[in-house]
Design an enzyme around this catalytic site. Structure first.
Site, PDB file in Angstrom:
ATOM      1  N   HIS A  97       0.890  -1.177   0.000  1.00 55.59           N
ATOM      2  CA  HIS A  97       0.000   0.000   0.000  1.00 55.59           C
ATOM      3  C   HIS A  97       0.921   1.217   0.000  1.00 55.59           C
ATOM      4  CE1 HIS A  97      -3.518  -2.487   1.277  1.00 55.59           C
ATOM      5  NE2 HIS A  97      -2.563  -3.202   1.846  1.00 55.59           N
ATOM      6  N   PHE A  98       1.061   1.867  -1.148  1.00 58.18           N
ATOM      7  CA  PHE A  98       2.043   2.947  -1.258  1.00 58.18           C
ATOM      8  C   PHE A  98       1.410   4.340  -1.170  1.00 58.18           C
ATOM      9  CE2 PHE A  98       5.756   0.394  -3.357  1.00 58.18           C
ATOM     10  CZ  PHE A  98       5.994  -0.218  -2.142  1.00 58.18           C
ATOM     11  N   ARG A  99       0.104   4.400  -0.938  1.00 56.60           N
ATOM     12  CA  ARG A  99      -0.584   5.626  -0.462  1.00 56.60           C
ATOM     13  C   ARG A  99      -0.730   6.755  -1.458  1.00 56.60           C
ATOM     14  NH1 ARG A  99      -2.564   2.448   3.216  1.00 56.60           N
ATOM     15  NH2 ARG A  99      -1.357   2.174   5.118  1.00 56.60           N
TER      16      ARG A  99
ATOM     17  N   ASP B 272       2.654  -6.664   2.621  1.00 57.19           N
ATOM     18  CA  ASP B 272       1.510  -5.823   3.002  1.00 57.19           C
ATOM     19  C   ASP B 272       2.012  -4.486   3.571  1.00 57.19           C
ATOM     20  OD1 ASP B 272      -1.127  -5.062   3.352  1.00 57.19           O
ATOM     21  OD2 ASP B 272      -1.360  -6.102   5.256  1.00 57.19           O
TER      22      ASP B 272
ATOM     23  N   HIS C  85       1.812   4.001   8.230  1.00 62.44           N
ATOM     24  CA  HIS C  85       1.049   5.071   8.877  1.00 62.44           C
ATOM     25  C   HIS C  85       2.048   5.883   9.684  1.00 62.44           C
ATOM     26  CE1 HIS C  85      -2.812   3.203   7.915  1.00 62.44           C
ATOM     27  NE2 HIS C  85      -2.292   2.043   8.312  1.00 62.44           N
TER      28      HIS C  85
ATOM     29  N   HIS D 137      -2.241 -12.377   2.483  1.00 65.61           N
ATOM     30  CA  HIS D 137      -1.775 -12.442   3.877  1.00 65.61           C
ATOM     31  C   HIS D 137      -2.525 -13.436   4.770  1.00 65.61           C
ATOM     32  CE1 HIS D 137      -4.969  -9.516   3.971  1.00 65.61           C
ATOM     33  NE2 HIS D 137      -4.227  -8.440   3.940  1.00 65.61           N
TER      34      HIS D 137
HETATM   35  O1  DOR Z   1      -3.216  -3.620   8.222  1.00 67.11           O
HETATM   36  C1  DOR Z   1      -3.587  -3.329   7.101  1.00 67.11           C
HETATM   37  N1  DOR Z   1      -3.487  -2.063   6.643  1.00 67.11           N
HETATM   38  N2  DOR Z   1      -4.141  -4.268   6.312  1.00 67.11           N
HETATM   39  C2  DOR Z   1      -4.707  -3.958   5.130  1.00 67.11           C
HETATM   40  O2  DOR Z   1      -5.148  -4.845   4.442  1.00 67.11           O
HETATM   41  C3  DOR Z   1      -4.807  -2.542   4.697  1.00 67.11           C
HETATM   42  C4  DOR Z   1      -3.709  -1.781   5.270  1.00 67.11           C
HETATM   43  C5  DOR Z   1      -3.739  -0.294   5.033  1.00 67.11           C
HETATM   44  O3  DOR Z   1      -3.963   0.103   3.876  1.00 67.11           O
HETATM   45  O4  DOR Z   1      -3.456   0.458   5.957  1.00 67.11           O
END
Ligand code: DOR
Length: 442
Positions: free
Chosen positions: A66-68, A306, A310, A235
C-alpha cells in the site's frame, strides 16, 4: 541518468533456477541477463560490480503493498516507497487500490501508472479494486495484475462482504481475484461485544479473530471452486486457514503469508503496542510453526509484506483509533534470509517465495529467475555480516519499523532494476526509473 547498457557482475555466488549456487560472472546487456559463466572476459563494459563474497539473487517481487499515492502522501508516496524497495532488494511491486481516489476504474489506474512512471525507482503493477458496482471496470481495466476484493477490514465502496455480491464478481471473467479474507459481519458483532471494555490493542486480535479469517477464506475458496476462478488468498494469518487450504486448495488457488505473521505474534503487542496492529491481526504464537510448515510444504506459495505505512502520530492514537498496518519492503528480504541462515529454510526457498513463485502466480514474464534472456532485476546480498534495523536508515516516509533493532543478515549491497544500478552500499540512484509490469494472462 545512469542507463548502463552493459554491466558485469564478477565472482558472485549466483542462485541458478534449479536452486543450486554457482560461483561466476553475469553479463547484463540492454537490461537483460545476457550470459552466466565461470568467468567472462570482456573489456568494453560500462560498469563492473565486484560480487566476491556476495550472493546474487533475483530481485524481490513484493505482491502486496500500500504505497498511499494518490491521496495519502503524508504516509508514503511512490518515490519514497520505491526508494525503500530499492534498499530492500525489491525490484517490482504490486500495489493495492485503497488510495484516494480508489483505484476502481481505468482513469484511476492510468493515473497511478503515470505517477509511477515518473516517480518509481523500481517496476510497478497495480490492482483494480472491486466495489460490487464496477463489473465492467473489473473486466476491462488494464494493465492490472488482478482484482482486489476486501471481504472485510475495510469501509466504504471497497468493502464487498456479502456472499451474493462476491458471487457476482467470481462469476464474471477469468482474471485473478486476490482477497483480503476476513468475515466483516463477525468482526462487527465482536466489536460491539468487546469495544468499550478497554483500549488495549491486544483486543484487536480477539475482535478480528481466527474464525473471522477462516470463515472468509472458506467462502472465497467455495466461490473459486464454484466457478473454477483463479483465486489468491492475501496475507494468510492463521494455522486453521493453512490447514484448511492444505486439504482444499486446487492448482488455481494460491496463498501468501507476510514476514510479520511468520515472525511476530500477539506477544509483540507488549513491546510494540499499536505498531503491531495490522489486518488481519497478528496471531497467537502457536500459529507460527503451522504457517511455516505450510510455506515449506507449498500450501502457502509466496511472501508479501503488506507494506502499509502510517505515521507515528497516527499510530500513537489509542486503540481502536490507531490505524492498522506496518511498513515492510525494506526489511522483508533480510528478515527471511536471516531465517535461512538460522536453518529454518534455504536461501533458494526464500528466493522462490519472494521472486519466482510470485512471477509465476501473477503471470509476470521474464522475471524472478537468474537466467539468460530474463530481465536484469537483481540483488546482491551480503550473507556474511549482520546489521540491525535502524530507524534512521529507513527510506519509508513513515520512518519506523516493527523490526527495529533486529540484527539481520542478507542486507542488499547492490540492487539492479532493468540493468540499472539503483542502490549501491547505502546510496540510492534516484535517477533510475522502473517499468510497468506486464502479465501473460491479460
Ligand atoms: O493492516 C492493514 N493495513 N491491512 C490492510 O489490508 C490494509 C492496510 C492499510 O492500507 O493500511
Amino acid at each position: 541518468m545512469s542507463n548502463f547498457t552493459q554491466l558485469l557482475i564478477t565472482q558472485a555466488e549466483i542462485l541458478l533456477p534449479n536452486g543450486d549456487f554457482f560461483l561466476g560472472d553475469v553479463l547484463i546487456k540492454d537490461g537483460k541477463i545476457a550470459q552466466i559463466e565461470p568467468s567472462i572476459d570482456i573489456t568494453d563494459v560500462n560498469t563492473i560490480l565486484d560480487g566476491s563474497g556476495l550472493t546474487l539473487l533475483p530481485g524481490v517481487i513484493d505482491p502486496q503493498v500500500h504505497f498511499r499515492e494518490p491521496g495519502l502522501e503524508h504516509k508514503e508516496d511512490l518515490f519514497t516507497a520505491s526508494c525503500a524497495c530499492a534498499k530492500g532488494g525489491v525490484t517490482s511491486f504490486l500495489e493495492m487500490p485503497n488510495t484516494k481516489p480508489l483505484t476502481i476504474n481505468q482513469a484511476a489506474l492510468n493515473d497511478k501508472l503515470q505517477r509511477a512512471a515518473s516517480k518509481s525507482l523500481v517496476n510497478y503493477g497495480f490492482f483494480i479494486g472491486a466495489t460490487g458496482d464496477n463489473p465492467a471496470e473489473l473486466l476491462t481495466s488494464k494493465p492490472a495484475c488482478g482484482i482486489k476484493i476486501f471481504m472485510g477490514s475495510m469501509h466504504g465502496p471497497l468493502l464487498v462482504s456479502q456472499e451474493d455480491r462476491l458471487d457476482a464478481i467470481f462469476a464474471q471473467g477469468d482474471r485473478l481475484i486476490a482477497v483480503h479474507a476476513e468475515d466483516q459481519a463477525r468482526i462487527e458483532a465482536r466489536r460491539q461485544e468487546y469495544l468499550g471494555t478497554s483500549n488495549d490493542v491486544s483486543l484487536h486480535s480477539i475482535i478480528q479473530d481466527e474464525i473471522a479469517a477462516l470463515n472468509a477464506t472458506q467462502l472465497a475458496v467455495k466461490l473459486s471452486l464454484r466457478y473454477q476462478r483463479r483465486l489468491h488468498i492475501l496475507h494468510l494469518s492463521t494455522g486453521i486457514e493453512a490447514e484448511f487450504l492444505r486439504h482444499n486448495k486446487t492448482d488455481w488457488i494460491t496463498a501468501e503469508v507476510t514476514p510479520q505473521h511468520l515472525l511476530l505474534s500477539t506477544e509483540s503487542y507488549a513491546s510494540l503496542g499499536t505498531l503491531a496492529q495490522m489486518n488481519p491481526p497478528l496471531r497467537s504464537p502457536e500459529n507460527q510453526p503451522i504457517l511455516w510448515q505450510a510455506l515449506l510444504d507449498g500450501v502457502i506459495d509466496f511472501i508479501a509484506t503488506d507494506h502499509a505505512p502510517h505515521t507515528l502520530a497516527e499510530k500513537a492514537q489509542p486503540y481502536p483509533k490507531s490505524p492498522s498496518g506496518m511498513p515492510g519492503v525494506e526489511t522483508s528480504l533480510p528478515l527471511m534470509l536471516t531465517q535461512a541462515k538460522q536453518g529454518r529454510c534455504s536461501v533458494a526457498q526464500v528466493s522462490k517465495w519472494m521472486s519466482s513463485n510470485v512471477a509465476k502466480a501473477y503471470g509476470i514474464p521474464n522475471k524472478g529467475l537468474i537466467k539468460p534472456g530474463y530481465d536484469a532485476d537483481l540483488v546482491l546480498v551480503d550473507l556474511q555480516n549482520y546489521h540491525p534495523v535502524l530507524k534512521e536508515e529507513l527510506q519509508t516516509k513513515c520512518g519506523w519499523s516493527p523490526f527495529e533493532g533486529w540484527n539481520l543478515t542478507g542486507w542488499p549491497v547492490y540492487t539492479i532494476v532493468g540493468g540499472n544500478l539503483v542502490y549501491e552500499r547505502d546510496k540510492l540512484n534516484t535517477q533510475v526509473r522502473g517499468k510497468a509490469l506486464s502479465y501473460d494472462n491479460f
